[in-house]
Design an enzyme around this catalytic site. Structure first.
Site, PDB file in Angstrom:
ATOM      1  N   HIS A 180       0.839  -1.208   0.000  1.00 59.67           N
ATOM      2  CA  HIS A 180       0.000   0.000   0.000  1.00 59.67           C
ATOM      3  C   HIS A 180       0.876   1.261   0.000  1.00 59.67           C
ATOM      4  O   HIS A 180       1.995   1.245  -0.463  1.00 59.67           O
ATOM      5  CB  HIS A 180      -0.979  -0.046   1.173  1.00 59.67           C
ATOM      6  CG  HIS A 180      -1.769  -1.327   1.205  1.00 59.67           C
ATOM      7  ND1 HIS A 180      -2.815  -1.587   0.355  1.00 59.67           N
ATOM      8  CD2 HIS A 180      -1.616  -2.454   1.961  1.00 59.67           C
ATOM      9  CE1 HIS A 180      -3.299  -2.793   0.585  1.00 59.67           C
ATOM     10  NE2 HIS A 180      -2.579  -3.350   1.552  1.00 59.67           N
ATOM     11  N   HIS A 183       2.738  -7.081   4.453  1.00 53.84           N
ATOM     12  CA  HIS A 183       1.357  -6.630   4.650  1.00 53.84           C
ATOM     13  C   HIS A 183       0.893  -6.899   6.077  1.00 53.84           C
ATOM     14  O   HIS A 183       1.556  -7.615   6.839  1.00 53.84           O
ATOM     15  CB  HIS A 183       0.411  -7.353   3.676  1.00 53.84           C
ATOM     16  CG  HIS A 183       0.531  -6.889   2.261  1.00 53.84           C
ATOM     17  ND1 HIS A 183      -0.354  -6.007   1.681  1.00 53.84           N
ATOM     18  CD2 HIS A 183       1.460  -7.176   1.316  1.00 53.84           C
ATOM     19  CE1 HIS A 183       0.019  -5.773   0.433  1.00 53.84           C
ATOM     20  NE2 HIS A 183       1.118  -6.469   0.185  1.00 53.84           N
ATOM     21  N   GLU A 234       1.502 -11.682   5.837  1.00 56.29           N
ATOM     22  CA  GLU A 234       0.429 -10.947   6.534  1.00 56.29           C
ATOM     23  C   GLU A 234       0.740 -10.979   8.026  1.00 56.29           C
ATOM     24  O   GLU A 234       0.545 -11.986   8.699  1.00 56.29           O
ATOM     25  CB  GLU A 234      -0.931 -11.575   6.251  1.00 56.29           C
ATOM     26  CG  GLU A 234      -1.379 -11.478   4.804  1.00 56.29           C
ATOM     27  CD  GLU A 234      -2.008 -10.128   4.468  1.00 56.29           C
ATOM     28  OE1 GLU A 234      -1.950  -9.216   5.309  1.00 56.29           O
ATOM     29  OE2 GLU A 234      -2.573 -10.001   3.366  1.00 56.29           O
ATOM     30  N   GLU A 270      -2.268   0.319   7.752  1.00 54.87           N
ATOM     31  CA  GLU A 270      -1.374  -0.732   7.260  1.00 54.87           C
ATOM     32  C   GLU A 270      -0.174  -0.156   6.530  1.00 54.87           C
ATOM     33  O   GLU A 270       0.946  -0.634   6.682  1.00 54.87           O
ATOM     34  CB  GLU A 270      -2.150  -1.683   6.346  1.00 54.87           C
ATOM     35  CG  GLU A 270      -1.327  -2.838   5.817  1.00 54.87           C
ATOM     36  CD  GLU A 270      -2.105  -3.749   4.890  1.00 54.87           C
ATOM     37  OE1 GLU A 270      -1.527  -4.752   4.420  1.00 54.87           O
ATOM     38  OE2 GLU A 270      -3.291  -3.451   4.622  1.00 54.87           O
TER      39      GLU A 270
END
Length: 452
Positions: free
Chosen positions: A9, A78, A144, A23
Site C-alpha cells: 500500500h 502486509h 500478513e 497498514e
C-alpha cells in the site's frame, strides 16, 4: 542476492485500518527495518524497495520494476484485517505453484523463521492469486503480519520494538533461504559517563566533559519501561583503549563511569529492551571525516558518489552536523542507489519536494548544489537566524518551512517525512552505525601500525 522489498500500500492507499493504525505505515516501518538489518549485518545483498516513503505506487509499477531489475526474490509486507476478532500470521505464494517448487521451499523456511519470533498465532502457509505473486517473474512471498483491526495484534504492531522482531524474523528467513554471508561481528566497548532521568542533567554532564576536553553525547535508552538519558564518552574495538578513556573520564571526576560491552549479538550489556537513539541537535560540529563518510557509503554501494567533502565543508559553514546530514542522505536515497521516486540525475539527496511517482521533487544542477540545498533545508528547520551569506539560496522550499520548528533530528518526525513517526530515530540509528564502523576501521589501522 537481489531482493525486491515491497511495503504494501502507501500514499492514497492506506490499506487496512484499525485501532488507530494504518497498514501502509506499519508495512513501511517493518520494511525499512528489514533493509537496515540486511545492510548492516550481511554482505552481497542488493536491495531495492518499491517505496521508502508514503507514496502511491500501483501493483503494475511494483512488479514491472522488480521484473526489469531481475530480482531474485520478491518479498511483500502486509497486515491483515477481518472483523476484529481474528488474530495471527500467515503467508502466501502463487496459487499455481506446487508444494515441491523452489518458491514453496523458500516459503517453508521464511514461515518457520518468522513464526519463531513474531508471537502470533500461526494461521499457516497459503496460496493465492495476488497480483504481486502472479506477475512477478521471480520467487515471491507475501506475508500478513497480524490483524490490524484486532486489539491484541494491534497492540503489538504499535510497538517499534515488536516491529523490529518481525523484521528480524524476515531477515532470519532470508539469511537461511539464500545462505547470506554475515558481516563478521566485533565487540565494541562504550564508555558510559552517567545515566539520568532528566535530560538537562545529562546535558550538564556533556558540557562538563567537553570543558575537560572529553567529547561525549546523549543516548536515550529505555530500561524496564523507564526512559534514561545516558552520556556516552567514546566507543572502542580495543578494550585497552576503552580502559584508557575510562581512566580519563574518572580522572575528570566522574567516578561512576563504566564500560558497556556491546557483544556479538549487537546488544549492549545494560539494556533489557529496545534502545532508542535521540539527543542529537541538528546544529553542531560533525565527528566523521569526509573519507569516513564516503568509505561507509561505498561499503554498501560501491558506486556511491563521493559527497563527504561537501557535507563536511558546507555543514561546517552552516553550523550543521554534516555527518548526520550525510546519514540522512543515505536513508533518503538508499545509499545513493535511488530506489525511490527521486532519480540519480536530480542530485536531490534529501528528497526535497518529492511526494510520489508523479512528483519526484526538486532537481539541482550539480552534486554540490544538491548538498547545499539539503543543508539549507535543515538550517531552516533548526534555526530562526537569517541564512548566512556566502552561498546562493538553492533550496526551493526554504521559505515554506516553519523556522526553528525542529531543533534536533527526532524533531523532524512528521515534518520532513509524513507520517514519519520514527524518521529521526532511523537517521540517528544509521549514523550511530557509521560512527561504530569508522571507529572499528580506525582501530584496525592503528593495530596494524603497532604490529608493523
Amino acid at each position: 542476492m537481489k531482493l525486491y522489498l515491497d511495503p504494501g500500500h502507501g500514499g492514497s492507499d492506506s490499506g487496512a485500518t484499525g485501532n488507530g493504525l494504518m497498514e501502509k505505515n506499519i508495512t513501511l516501518d517493518i520494511a525499512l527495518k528489514i533493509r537496515s538489518i540486511l545492510n548492516s549485518e550481511y554482505r552481497n545483498v542488493d536491495l531495492k524497495m518499491s517505496r521508502t516513503s508514503d507514496i502511491t505506487k500501483s501493483l503494475d509499477q511494483r512488479t514491472n520494476e522488480a521484473n526489469a531489475w531481475n530480482a531474485d526474490y520478491y518479498l511483500s509486507i502486509h497486515c491483515n484485517a477481518f472483523n476484529g476478532s481474528v488474530r495471527g500470521y500467515e503467508d502466501y505464494i502463487y496459487i499455481g505453484l506446487s508444494d515441491s517448487s523452489q518458491t514453496a521451499q523458500y516459503q517453508d523456511i521464511m514461515h518457520q523463521e518468522i513464526t519463531a519470533v513474531n508471537e502470533l498465532p500461526d494461521r499457516g502457509q497459503k496460496k493465492a492469486n495476488f497480483h504481486v505473486l502472479r506477475e512477478s517473474a521471480m520467487h515471491a512471498l507475501l506475508t500478513e503480519n497480524g490483524f490490524i483491526d484486532n486489539p491484541t495484534d494491534a497492540a503489538k504492531l504499535k510497538s517499534s520494538a515488536y516491529r523490529q522482531k518481525v523484521a528480524r524474523g524476515h531477515v532470519n528467513g532470508l539469511a537461511r533461504a539464500f545462505n547470506l554471508e554475515k558481516v563478521a561481528p566485533k565487540t565494541l566497548y562504550r564508555i558510559i559517563a552517567g545515566s539520568f532521568q532528566a535530560k538537562e542533567n545529562a546535558q550538564d554532564r556533556v558540557d562538563y566533559l567537553d570543558s575537560e576536553g572529553i567529547p561525549s553525547f546523549i543516548d536515550q535508552v529505555t530500561i524496564s519501561g523507564q526512559v534514561w538519558y545516558r552520556v556516552q564518552a567514546g566507543a572502542f574495538s580495543s578494550r585497552s583503549n576503552a580502559e584508557q578513556r575510562l581512566a580519563e573520564v574518572k580522572e575528570a571526576g566522574i567516578t561512576d563511569a563504566y564500560i558497556d560491552v556491546e557483544g556479538n549479538d549487537g546488544s549492549g550489556g545494560n539494556e533489557d529492551s529496545e534502545e532508542e537513539v535521540s539527543g542529537y541537535s541538528i546544529m553542531g560540529p560533525g565527528m566523521l571525516s569526509p573519507e569516513q563518510m564516503d568509505r561507509f557509503a561505498r561499503s554498501v554501494n560501491p558506486d556511491a558518489p563521493l559527497l563527504g567533502h561537501y557535507y563536511q565543508t558546507l555543514g561546517s559553514f552552516y553550523g550543521i552536523r554534516g555527518d548526520v546530514a550525510f546519514a540522512q542522505a543515505l536513508h533518503e536515497t538508499d545509499y545513493f542507489r535511488f530506489t525511490g521516486v527521486v532519480d540519480k540525475g536530480q542530485n536531490n539527496y534529501a528528497g526535497i519536494g518529492a511526494t510520489g511517482p508523479d512528483n519526484s521533487g526538486a532537481s539541482f544542477d550539480t552534486p554540490k548544489d544538491g548538498v547545499l540545498a539539503h543543508l539549507q533545508h535543515l538550517y531552516a528547520y533548526a534555526s530562526t537566524k537569517p541564512l548566512p551569506d556566502g552561498h546562493p539560496l538553492v533550496d526551493p522550499r526554504f521559505d515554506l518551512v516553519t523556522r526553528g520548528s525542529a531543533k534536533d533530528w527526532v524533531g523532524l518526525n512528521g515534518k520532513w517525512a509524513v507520517p514519519g513517526d520514527r524518521y529521526g530515530q532511523l537517521i540517528l540509528g544509521l549514523y550511530e552505525n557509521m560512527v561504530k564502523v569508522s571507529i572499528q576501521q580506525l582501530q584496525e589501522v592503528l593495530e596494524q601500525i603497532k604490529i608493523s
